[in-house]
Design an enzyme around this catalytic site. Sequence first.
Site, PDB file in Angstrom:
ATOM      1  N   CYS A   1      -7.354  53.193  59.132  1.00 21.52           N
ATOM      2  CA  CYS A   1      -8.632  53.605  59.742  1.00 21.52           C
ATOM      3  C   CYS A   1      -9.636  52.809  58.973  1.00 21.52           C
ATOM      4  O   CYS A   1      -9.898  52.712  57.946  1.00 21.52           O
ATOM      5  CB  CYS A   1      -8.766  54.964  59.767  1.00 21.52           C
ATOM      6  SG  CYS A   1      -7.383  55.906  60.586  1.00 21.52           S
TER       7      CYS A   1
ATOM      8  N   ARG B   1      -7.995  47.364  59.647  1.00 23.61           N
ATOM      9  CA  ARG B   1      -7.465  48.531  59.133  1.00 23.61           C
ATOM     10  C   ARG B   1      -6.730  49.451  60.091  1.00 23.61           C
ATOM     11  O   ARG B   1      -6.026  50.619  59.898  1.00 23.61           O
ATOM     12  CB  ARG B   1      -8.579  49.311  58.315  1.00 23.61           C
ATOM     13  CG  ARG B   1      -9.248  48.843  57.289  1.00 23.61           C
ATOM     14  CD  ARG B   1     -10.534  49.603  56.719  1.00 23.61           C
ATOM     15  NE  ARG B   1      -9.898  50.699  56.019  1.00 23.61           N
ATOM     16  CZ  ARG B   1      -9.797  50.735  54.971  1.00 23.61           C
ATOM     17  NH1 ARG B   1      -9.804  49.536  54.216  1.00 23.61           N
ATOM     18  NH2 ARG B   1      -9.337  51.780  54.314  1.00 23.61           N
TER      19      ARG B   1
ATOM     20  N   TRP C   1      -5.730  53.930  62.791  1.00 16.85           N
ATOM     21  CA  TRP C   1      -4.380  53.572  62.688  1.00 16.85           C
ATOM     22  C   TRP C   1      -3.979  55.201  62.659  1.00 16.85           C
ATOM     23  O   TRP C   1      -4.183  55.987  61.727  1.00 16.85           O
ATOM     24  CB  TRP C   1      -4.126  52.889  61.443  1.00 16.85           C
ATOM     25  CG  TRP C   1      -2.812  52.489  61.404  1.00 16.85           C
ATOM     26  CD1 TRP C   1      -2.349  51.315  61.954  1.00 16.85           C
ATOM     27  CD2 TRP C   1      -1.707  53.185  60.689  1.00 16.85           C
ATOM     28  NE1 TRP C   1      -0.873  51.160  61.406  1.00 16.85           N
ATOM     29  CE2 TRP C   1      -0.472  52.440  60.690  1.00 16.85           C
ATOM     30  CE3 TRP C   1      -1.487  54.084  59.917  1.00 16.85           C
ATOM     31  CZ2 TRP C   1       0.689  52.668  60.317  1.00 16.85           C
ATOM     32  CZ3 TRP C   1      -0.185  54.778  59.483  1.00 16.85           C
ATOM     33  CH2 TRP C   1       0.856  54.014  59.675  1.00 16.85           C
TER      34      TRP C   1
ATOM     35  N   ASN D   1     -11.371  58.673  56.992  1.00 15.91           N
ATOM     36  CA  ASN D   1     -10.079  57.915  56.874  1.00 15.91           C
ATOM     37  C   ASN D   1      -9.433  58.684  55.601  1.00 15.91           C
ATOM     38  O   ASN D   1      -9.966  59.122  54.704  1.00 15.91           O
ATOM     39  CB  ASN D   1     -10.629  56.624  56.272  1.00 15.91           C
ATOM     40  CG  ASN D   1      -9.494  55.700  55.642  1.00 15.91           C
ATOM     41  OD1 ASN D   1      -9.679  55.021  54.651  1.00 15.91           O
ATOM     42  ND2 ASN D   1      -8.036  55.953  55.960  1.00 15.91           N
ATOM     43  N   GLY D   2      -8.039  58.820  55.704  1.00 18.79           N
ATOM     44  CA  GLY D   2      -7.248  59.376  54.706  1.00 18.79           C
ATOM     45  C   GLY D   2      -6.353  60.758  55.543  1.00 18.79           C
ATOM     46  O   GLY D   2      -6.137  60.536  56.544  1.00 18.79           O
TER      47      GLY D   2
ATOM     48  N   GLU E   1      10.334  37.028  51.524  1.00 22.36           N
ATOM     49  CA  GLU E   1       9.014  37.063  52.226  1.00 22.36           C
ATOM     50  C   GLU E   1       8.861  36.401  53.724  1.00 22.36           C
ATOM     51  O   GLU E   1       8.363  36.826  54.626  1.00 22.36           O
ATOM     52  CB  GLU E   1       8.198  36.335  51.268  1.00 22.36           C
ATOM     53  CG  GLU E   1       6.743  36.288  51.747  1.00 22.36           C
ATOM     54  CD  GLU E   1       5.993  37.262  51.939  1.00 22.36           C
ATOM     55  OE1 GLU E   1       6.532  38.258  51.919  1.00 22.36           O
ATOM     56  OE2 GLU E   1       4.825  37.215  52.665  1.00 22.36           O
TER      57      GLU E   1
ATOM     58  N   LYS F   1       7.702  38.282  57.213  1.00 29.79           N
ATOM     59  CA  LYS F   1       6.762  37.733  57.786  1.00 29.79           C
ATOM     60  C   LYS F   1       7.163  37.434  59.248  1.00 29.79           C
ATOM     61  O   LYS F   1       6.141  37.567  60.058  1.00 29.79           O
ATOM     62  CB  LYS F   1       6.331  35.889  57.040  1.00 29.79           C
ATOM     63  CG  LYS F   1       4.833  35.798  57.298  1.00 29.79           C
ATOM     64  CD  LYS F   1       3.815  36.508  56.144  1.00 29.79           C
ATOM     65  CE  LYS F   1       4.216  37.653  55.663  1.00 29.79           C
ATOM     66  NZ  LYS F   1       3.329  38.346  54.765  1.00 29.79           N
TER      67      LYS F   1
ATOM     68  N   GLU G   1       7.529  41.003  61.154  1.00 26.75           N
ATOM     69  CA  GLU G   1       6.178  41.712  61.369  1.00 26.75           C
ATOM     70  C   GLU G   1       5.446  41.103  62.442  1.00 26.75           C
ATOM     71  O   GLU G   1       4.644  41.941  62.908  1.00 26.75           O
ATOM     72  CB  GLU G   1       5.416  42.023  60.109  1.00 26.75           C
ATOM     73  CG  GLU G   1       4.762  41.077  59.578  1.00 26.75           C
ATOM     74  CD  GLU G   1       4.079  41.134  58.177  1.00 26.75           C
ATOM     75  OE1 GLU G   1       3.329  42.323  58.192  1.00 26.75           O
ATOM     76  OE2 GLU G   1       4.081  40.395  57.392  1.00 26.75           O
TER      77      GLU G   1
ATOM     78  N   HIS H   1      30.319  39.613  50.709  1.00 27.12           N
ATOM     79  CA  HIS H   1      30.798  41.022  50.155  1.00 27.12           C
ATOM     80  C   HIS H   1      30.560  42.003  51.062  1.00 27.12           C
ATOM     81  O   HIS H   1      30.286  43.452  50.915  1.00 27.12           O
ATOM     82  CB  HIS H   1      30.011  41.304  48.771  1.00 27.12           C
ATOM     83  CG  HIS H   1      30.347  40.465  47.741  1.00 27.12           C
ATOM     84  ND1 HIS H   1      31.624  40.511  47.188  1.00 27.12           N
ATOM     85  CD2 HIS H   1      29.630  39.586  46.840  1.00 27.12           C
ATOM     86  CE1 HIS H   1      31.474  39.691  46.016  1.00 27.12           C
ATOM     87  NE2 HIS H   1      30.410  39.179  46.185  1.00 27.12           N
TER      88      HIS H   1
ATOM     89  N   LYS I   1      -3.543  46.908  58.032  1.00 28.96           N
ATOM     90  CA  LYS I   1      -3.847  46.000  56.980  1.00 28.96           C
ATOM     91  C   LYS I   1      -3.644  46.577  55.454  1.00 28.96           C
ATOM     92  O   LYS I   1      -3.210  46.307  54.395  1.00 28.96           O
ATOM     93  CB  LYS I   1      -5.062  45.036  56.976  1.00 28.96           C
ATOM     94  CG  LYS I   1      -5.252  44.000  55.615  1.00 28.96           C
ATOM     95  CD  LYS I   1      -4.865  42.809  55.998  1.00 28.96           C
ATOM     96  CE  LYS I   1      -5.042  41.787  55.160  1.00 28.96           C
ATOM     97  NZ  LYS I   1      -3.751  40.896  54.943  1.00 28.96           N
TER      98      LYS I   1
HETATM   99  C1  F6R Z   1       2.764  42.058  54.971  1.00 31.39           C
HETATM  100  C2  F6R Z   1       1.719  42.833  54.136  1.00 31.39           C
HETATM  101  C3  F6R Z   1       2.119  44.097  53.565  1.00 31.39           C
HETATM  102  C4  F6R Z   1       1.354  44.128  52.458  1.00 31.39           C
HETATM  103  C5  F6R Z   1       1.724  45.749  51.746  1.00 31.39           C
HETATM  104  C6  F6R Z   1       1.190  45.843  50.544  1.00 31.39           C
HETATM  105  O1  F6R Z   1       2.461  40.840  55.531  1.00 31.39           O
HETATM  106  O2  F6R Z   1       0.756  42.547  54.097  1.00 31.39           O
HETATM  107  O3  F6R Z   1       3.551  44.311  53.211  1.00 31.39           O
HETATM  108  O4  F6R Z   1       1.609  43.340  51.470  1.00 31.39           O
HETATM  109  O5  F6R Z   1       1.193  46.735  52.561  1.00 31.39           O
HETATM  110  O6  F6R Z   1      -0.302  45.846  50.742  1.00 31.39           O
HETATM  111  P1  F6R Z   1      -1.314  45.300  49.451  1.00 31.39           P
HETATM  112  O7  F6R Z   1      -0.929  44.219  48.958  1.00 31.39           O
HETATM  113  O8  F6R Z   1      -2.770  45.436  50.006  1.00 31.39           O
HETATM  114  O9  F6R Z   1      -1.117  46.674  48.409  1.00 31.39           O
END
Ligand code: F6R
Length: 598
Positions: free
Chosen positions: A2, A27, A73, A99-100, A471, A475, A478, A494, A593
């Site tokens: 948010c 956000r 969000w 937000n919260g 990773e 990527k 998502e 296993h 994000k």
């Molecule tokens: C994936 C991604 C998330 C963040 C995670 C932690 O592409 O961006 O997995 O890495 O939500 O976010 P931060 O780094 O802001 O604590």
Amino acid sequence: MCGIVGYLGNNDCIENIKQGLLNVEYRGYDSAGISYIDGNKIVVQKRVGNVQNLFDTITCPDGIHCGIGHTRWATHGEVCEKNAHPHLSFNNKFSLVHNGIIENYAMLRDNVLSEIPFRTDVDTESIVNMVAYINQEKPEMPIVNCLGESLKSLQGSYAIAMIAKETPDVIYFARKESPLLIGVADGETFISSDILGLGKNCEKYVVVPNGVYGVIATDGIKAYKQGGKPYELEFKSMISLGERADKGDNAHFMQKEINEIPAVIVNTIDIYLKPLNPLTIIEPSFWEGIERIEFIACGTSYHASMVGAMFAEDNAHKVARTHFASEFVYNPPFVDEHTLCVFVSQSGETADTLHAVKVAKEKGAKTLGVTNVMTSNLVHVCDHTLPICAGVEVAVASTKAYNAQVTVLLLLADFLRDGNYETIARRISSEAMTLNLEEMWANAKKFVKKISNSRSIYFVGRHMDYITCLESSLKLKEISYIPCEAYAAGELKHGTIALVEEGTTMLAIVTEPKLISKTLNIVEQAKARGATLIYYTSLNLKDFAVKDKDVMRAPVVDVELSPLFSIIPMQMVAYLVSVGKGYNPDRPRNLAKSVTVE
Ligand code: F6R
């Protein structure tokens, strides 16, 4: 999660709120809304969908100078227009964005506010109704005090901006845990969840401290601590936001951010090679007596932390482990004053990570943040913080921040060994400068079709390549929504190999020469059971009967630096697959994000 924005000033409020919301839209983008006072009526306009959709489908009068906006969000209540912010109080006298999470909203609604009609399923409505209720009960009380009184009954986290019908050119604000900043320019005041949401011409800004609330009016800003004691906000000069929210010639922010990786790495190294730099300015006693290191993070930052822990253990010869922040709080390892807890977070606002800092501090650990946002909460709660200097990262899927985090953690590992990280810093910088991104994009393109057509993908690798698998898999899943998992290659036999059948795609990552035969043996077993194989490698696999057409080239770099660089073509593949499937890689479904709820 948010984004909130507010504007009071001489210029066009609606346009300023629109620009602010577009800049904080990363956000959350389930719905968007705006509220302002027109004549003697509070107007609220909201829509499901993104900010552009809101402004494409509403009309607002000219001459509005004060208002608030929100991009959501969803946490409580489904995604629908009714649940979108801003929320109006039951008597239409107040409108509020939040937000919260208000943890006790149901209790407030069913007890103190039980006589009051609620219109939505959203926790936020309990805040605005509480303010309106107190204002109704105590009409002589200034509205800012009604807000202060209301905050006493709230449990949870909040960043709030509110307008009131009675006081047209005023914005009320409050903050606990969720981020909130105020920016000022000549004749204008902005409020937002993120520095990006403040106006471009802001000259000064302040991060509203936890537990502070107040009022923004044309004659100035007044702030109070909980309990009503006046509080002096300390404004700082605005930091450079040159590159914010500008895609340049790129189709998406994600593409731009991948293209920035070499420059981000070089810039980060440059900063850490200055005589006075983020590592050397920390008092030497902080580093003394450290016996073990715990890295704590979420998602992509967790994967960067895995690299950090591996190098800290190998280079600094300290026990080093990695923890999901969300697990660390319930099952913390043995932590005491000889433990260095390193919290890695791009945003510095991730609720799980911030909670973990609290737990570590309670146990007496030394706390070190590693973040991209030096105005974030993480910086305030940790003993010290190392910036990763990646510049603003807008795309929801993290790319350049990962490379910058790994860079800083590699430096930290050598720093913890003997204070000397110059050698590795120069090696990283010179490798980064020789990267050929155009060639990488071209190579990645060759595998897009094969990957896009896969029903599911298993990424397999060993040691450092296993972290790259994790990773790469995150990527791809998502932003392309293809089910993907990463496995340590040795673990396949296993159990997981039971899943392999005709149509399974297995992507084997092999960048360490000593691991070739061990990793290839296991993927050959999968091939024999019908898996389609893609080999991602910087090595020569000709001796292993691997066909060129199945080989995706990884950059040829110093093996030790493989996790930092071999992820880049995988980030490109994820981007290209997402775009090829017609998705917007910058705004993946169900994600935001900055995850500010636990
Ligand atoms: C994936 C991604 C998330 C963040 C995670 C932690 O592409 O961006 O997995 O890495 O939500 O976010 P931060 O780094 O802001 O604590």
